[in-house]
Design a protein around this motif. Sequence first.
Motif, short mmCIF file in Angstrom:
data_model
loop_
_atom_site.label_atom_id
_atom_site.label_comp_id
_atom_site.label_asym_id
_atom_site.label_seq_id
_atom_site.Cartn_x
_atom_site.Cartn_y
_atom_site.Cartn_z
N MET A 148 0.37 4.31 -5.10
CA MET A 148 1.24 3.14 -5.32
C MET A 148 0.38 1.89 -5.46
SD MET A 148 4.08 1.57 -2.71
CE MET A 148 4.70 -0.08 -2.99
N THR A 149 0.61 1.12 -6.51
CA THR A 149 -0.13 -0.12 -6.70
C THR A 149 0.48 -1.23 -5.85
OG1 THR A 149 1.28 -0.69 -8.59
CG2 THR A 149 -0.75 0.53 -9.05
N GLY A 150 -0.37 -2.16 -5.45
CA GLY A 150 0.12 -3.29 -4.68
C GLY A 150 0.30 -3.05 -3.21
N ARG A 151 -0.11 -1.88 -2.72
CA ARG A 151 0.03 -1.59 -1.28
C ARG A 151 -1.12 -2.26 -0.54
NH1 ARG A 151 -1.71 2.57 2.14
NH2 ARG A 151 -0.26 2.99 3.86
N LEU A 152 -0.77 -2.99 0.52
CA LEU A 152 -1.75 -3.80 1.24
C LEU A 152 -2.55 -2.98 2.24
CD1 LEU A 152 0.40 -6.96 2.08
CD2 LEU A 152 -1.18 -6.64 0.16
N THR A 153 -3.81 -3.32 2.37
CA THR A 153 -4.63 -2.84 3.48
C THR A 153 -4.69 -3.95 4.52
OG1 THR A 153 -5.96 -1.46 2.02
CG2 THR A 153 -6.91 -2.03 4.16
N ILE A 154 -4.26 -3.66 5.73
CA ILE A 154 -4.09 -4.67 6.77
C ILE A 154 -5.12 -4.43 7.87
CG2 ILE A 154 -2.48 -5.68 8.44
CD1 ILE A 154 -0.22 -4.63 6.58
N GLU A 155 -5.86 -5.47 8.21
CA GLU A 155 -6.94 -5.36 9.17
C GLU A 155 -6.54 -5.97 10.52
OE1 GLU A 155 -9.51 -3.69 8.47
OE2 GLU A 155 -9.41 -3.56 6.28
N VAL A 156 -7.27 -5.57 11.56
CA VAL A 156 -7.00 -6.06 12.91
C VAL A 156 -7.05 -7.58 12.97
CG1 VAL A 156 -7.92 -6.16 15.26
CG2 VAL A 156 -7.72 -3.97 14.11
N GLY A 157 -8.01 -8.19 12.29
CA GLY A 157 -8.16 -9.64 12.35
C GLY A 157 -6.93 -10.38 11.89
N LEU A 158 -6.29 -9.88 10.84
CA LEU A 158 -5.06 -10.52 10.35
C LEU A 158 -3.97 -10.41 11.40
CD1 LEU A 158 -3.20 -11.78 8.24
CD2 LEU A 158 -2.87 -9.48 7.29
N VAL A 159 -3.81 -9.24 11.99
CA VAL A 159 -2.77 -9.05 13.01
C VAL A 159 -3.03 -9.97 14.19
CG1 VAL A 159 -1.62 -7.37 14.50
CG2 VAL A 159 -2.49 -6.66 12.25
N ARG A 160 -4.28 -10.10 14.59
CA ARG A 160 -4.64 -10.99 15.69
C ARG A 160 -4.21 -12.42 15.41
NH1 ARG A 160 -5.39 -9.96 20.60
NH2 ARG A 160 -3.53 -11.29 20.48
N ARG A 161 -4.48 -12.88 14.19
CA ARG A 161 -4.12 -14.25 13.84
C ARG A 161 -2.61 -14.44 13.78
NH1 ARG A 161 -8.20 -13.17 10.14
NH2 ARG A 161 -6.74 -13.11 8.38
N LEU A 162 -1.90 -13.46 13.26
CA LEU A 162 -0.44 -13.57 13.19
C LEU A 162 0.17 -13.64 14.60
CD1 LEU A 162 0.30 -10.99 10.35
CD2 LEU A 162 0.72 -13.45 10.23
N VAL A 163 -0.28 -12.78 15.48
CA VAL A 163 0.25 -12.76 16.84
C VAL A 163 -0.09 -14.06 17.56
CG1 VAL A 163 0.07 -11.66 19.10
CG2 VAL A 163 0.26 -10.25 17.04
N LYS A 182 3.32 -2.57 23.67
CA LYS A 182 3.92 -3.07 22.43
C LYS A 182 3.16 -2.56 21.21
CE LYS A 182 3.40 -7.25 24.05
NZ LYS A 182 3.24 -6.88 25.45
N LYS A 183 3.83 -2.60 20.07
CA LYS A 183 3.18 -2.30 18.81
C LYS A 183 3.64 -3.31 17.77
CE LYS A 183 6.61 1.13 17.25
NZ LYS A 183 6.80 2.56 16.85
N VAL A 184 2.77 -3.57 16.81
CA VAL A 184 3.07 -4.47 15.70
C VAL A 184 3.19 -3.61 14.44
CG1 VAL A 184 2.30 -6.47 14.37
CG2 VAL A 184 1.74 -6.29 16.81
N ARG A 185 4.29 -3.80 13.70
CA ARG A 185 4.51 -3.05 12.46
C ARG A 185 4.61 -4.03 11.30
NH1 ARG A 185 6.70 1.91 11.94
NH2 ARG A 185 8.55 1.23 10.80
N LEU A 186 3.79 -3.78 10.28
CA LEU A 186 3.72 -4.68 9.14
C LEU A 186 3.91 -3.88 7.85
CD1 LEU A 186 1.01 -5.31 11.21
CD2 LEU A 186 1.31 -7.49 10.03
N PRO A 187 4.93 -4.22 7.04
CA PRO A 187 5.12 -3.51 5.77
C PRO A 187 3.88 -3.62 4.89
CG PRO A 187 7.03 -4.86 6.29
CD PRO A 187 5.96 -5.24 7.27
N THR A 188 3.58 -2.53 4.20
CA THR A 188 2.40 -2.51 3.33
C THR A 188 2.74 -2.86 1.88
OG1 THR A 188 2.70 -0.13 2.94
CG2 THR A 188 1.25 -0.80 4.77
N ALA A 189 4.02 -3.00 1.56
CA ALA A 189 4.43 -3.36 0.20
C ALA A 189 5.83 -3.95 0.25
CB ALA A 189 4.41 -2.14 -0.72
N ALA A 190 6.21 -4.65 -0.81
CA ALA A 190 7.50 -5.34 -0.84
C ALA A 190 8.67 -4.37 -0.70
CB ALA A 190 7.63 -6.14 -2.14
#
Length: 302
Positions: A1-16, A47-55
Amino acid sequence: MTGRLTIEVGLVRRLVDSQFPDWADQPVRPVERNGWDNSTFRLGEDKKVRLPTAASYVPQVEKEWRFLPALAPHLPLPIPAPLALGRLAEGYPYPWSVQRWIEGEPVMFEQLTDPVGFAADLAQFLLALQRAPAEGPAAGADNFHRGGALSVYDAETRRCLDRLAGEIDAAAAGQVWEAALAAQWQSPPVWVHGDIAVGNLLLRKGRLSAVIDFGSSAVGAPACDLVIAWTFLRGESRAAFKARLSAAGFDEVIWARARGWALWKALLICCGHGSTLPTELSARKVIATVLDEHAGSASAPS
């Protein structure tokens, strides 16, 4: 699937840290086995954080937030409990969620202390889910038609049958597919999980302990939730699963539809379109078992 995001720990840390500062001191780390629709990270110990990888997976966030708390009291096993909704920020373009972490191990057949008991427990969970008040989104494009019309995948299935002719019994598989299309669900719609697979079932001490990831859930026809009968269960455990559900009113119409869902998924895997099964060999085994069972149902006295 095109456009699927790769999400890293650093991004999750900043969001939280920016949106939920009360949790800023709690560590973020990846889970051992990540999903496809969502990337999941542990937040602290509970707890867990869930982030969609695509729209296309974004509608799952609000759906789980709205409906999981209402479903939980009706179910015999724990399911995820939403705790917070996150907004798009830090370059991440979608809403996301924080849920309660549920301890458990992903299911492996060899770890089951009682495969027949596991099958019975799973059947009871599905029956309880179907008896919950059917106040939820209808099956459709947002949940990839799980619980909806199999005919949506008709052209795709027939292309796979043409491609695999000579490698499988395509004529018999076509008969299974035609029977599934003809097997219409006539009862009122019920809740379906939409992705009853080993990655979404948890074990503790060898017993089924929780069901997670309701992103593909909807209100519709329940046959899609029965595919695990062929993709995971075997022998006595498969027989027990089918017997428990059949005793609750699951007739040959439902099982014919379920065989269609199992066949569609296995054909896709054999044609190289992604996999939730371990190998293509497993998918071919699913096809063979489904064909055998269809032949047996067709020859059984009515």
